[in-house]
Design a protein around this motif. Structure first.
Motif, PDB file in Angstrom:
ATOM      1  N   SER A  59      -3.749  -3.609   1.832  1.00 23.11           N
ATOM      2  CA  SER A  59      -3.624  -4.248   0.514  1.00 23.11           C
ATOM      3  C   SER A  59      -4.283  -5.618   0.474  1.00 23.11           C
ATOM      4  O   SER A  59      -4.656  -6.097  -0.608  1.00 23.11           O
TER       5      SER A  59
ATOM      6  N   SER B  64       0.821  -1.207   0.000  1.00 20.02           N
ATOM      7  CA  SER B  64       0.000   0.000   0.000  1.00 20.02           C
ATOM      8  C   SER B  64       0.857   1.259   0.000  1.00 20.02           C
ATOM      9  O   SER B  64       0.528   2.251  -0.650  1.00 20.02           O
TER      10      SER B  64
ATOM     11  N   ALA C   2      -5.234   3.566   5.099  1.00 17.51           N
ATOM     12  CA  ALA C   2      -4.520   2.288   5.148  1.00 17.51           C
ATOM     13  C   ALA C   2      -4.000   2.012   6.557  1.00 17.51           C
ATOM     14  O   ALA C   2      -4.070   0.879   7.055  1.00 17.51           O
TER      15      ALA C   2
END
Length: 310
Positions: free
Chosen positions: A180, A155, A168
């Motif tokens: 991710s 990510s 994230a």
């Protein structure tokens, strides 16, 4: 319409493609042939009162075919892909229980995928996000990006803007999983066939311009004025809709009707290009020429041969 044995065995259908390509009409035609019911997958058609500017089919033009997930939000509410996934899958189950075939129709690509694919939505936590936003303000984005590179290097490599980096880190803190790991895969949640309408781009450009002018003639400005009294400007999703954001500027005296129409045409054409790019990336879609004399027959054949259940 009543369910039949063959209808029960047909896959979930999605009719996709750019705005103005005739998805609604094809969806209805397939519903008549296959004992189908239509499920809206156009995010802006969720909104009550947003009719002219979204090209929402009037009830009398739906030819008796049941339509679902239209007019389910007021303009102040924010559309949610996660909620749409929940609602659409419940509607699909209900349609199946009646022995009929669910037919998704719309050009909002992420919403289509939410209904069709194995797509997991990570949770949110407002307190965690607020703390990370404060850290970002105090220490700068580089520190958060460095932290993300340790816990989720994939990510960290992919994500550019600060907001997504914060998201994230929020997901990792809540779930213990890298953001991710939630990235979607092109794997159907249940057997499905997607029919894509393949367009002539130059013809579509002119068709979209004509459609916007017809919307203006049909009273788009009055529709926006009415919705403005209902809180359109406060809606994070609805206020950004094509045509609506432009005609709010007419109401404010910033633009003329002609300027708003011209900007709406340009924005709609750009949106159509983005839709084509999105759907072209999905190799599972069966493409059919939108102007083919046997369009409905070809689409039906693709459904019956491309994904019929055993």
């Amino acid at each position: 319409m009543s369910g039949t044995g063959p209808a029960r065995r047909l896959p979930l259908i999605a009719v996709v493609g750019p705005t103005g390509s005739g998805k609604s009409e094809l969806g209805i035609a397939l519903a008549h042939r296959l004992d189908g019911e239509v499920i809206n997958a156009d995010a802006m058609q969720f909104y009550r009162g947003m009719d002219i500017g979204t090209a929402k089919l009037p009830v009398e033009d739906r030819e008796g075919v049941p339509h679902h997930l239209l007019d389910i939000l007021d303009v102040r509410e924010e559309a949610s892909v996660a909620r749409y996934q929940e609602y659409s899958r419940q509607v699909i189950t209900d349609i199946r229980a009646r022995g009929n075939v669910p037919i998704l129709v719309g050009g909002s690509g992420l919403y289509v995928r939410a209904a069709l694919d194995e797509l997991e939505f990570p949770p949110t936590d407002a307190a965690v996000r607020a703390r990370l936003e404060t850290e970002n303000d105090e220490n700068g984005p580089a520190a958060l990006r460095d932290r993300l590179a340790v816990v989720d290097p994939v990510s960290a490599e992919r994500l550019g803007d600060e907001r997504r980096v914060i998201r994230a880190l929020e997901v990792h803190e809540i779930t213990g999983r890298p953001f991710s790991s939630f990235m979607p895969q092109r794997v159907y949640h249940q057997p499905a066939v997607q029919i894509g309408l393949q367009v002539d781009r130059e013809v579509l450009k002119e068709r979209l311009a004509k459609r916007v002018h017809l919307m203006v003639e049909a009273g788009l400005e009055d529709e926006v004025r009415m919705l403005d009294t209902q809180g359109l400007r406060q809606g994070r999703t609805a206020a950004r809709a094509l045509g609506y954001s432009q005609f709010l500027r007419v109401l404010d005296g910033e633009w003329s009707t002609a300027e708003a129409a011209a900007d709406t045409i340009a924005a709609t054409r750009r949106f159509a290009r983005r839709q084509l790019t999105w759907f072209r990336a999905d190799q599972r879609i069966h493409w059919v020429d939108w102007r083919h004399s046997e369009l409905v027959e070809l689409a039906e054949r693709a459904v019956r041969s491309g994904g019929a259940l055993s």
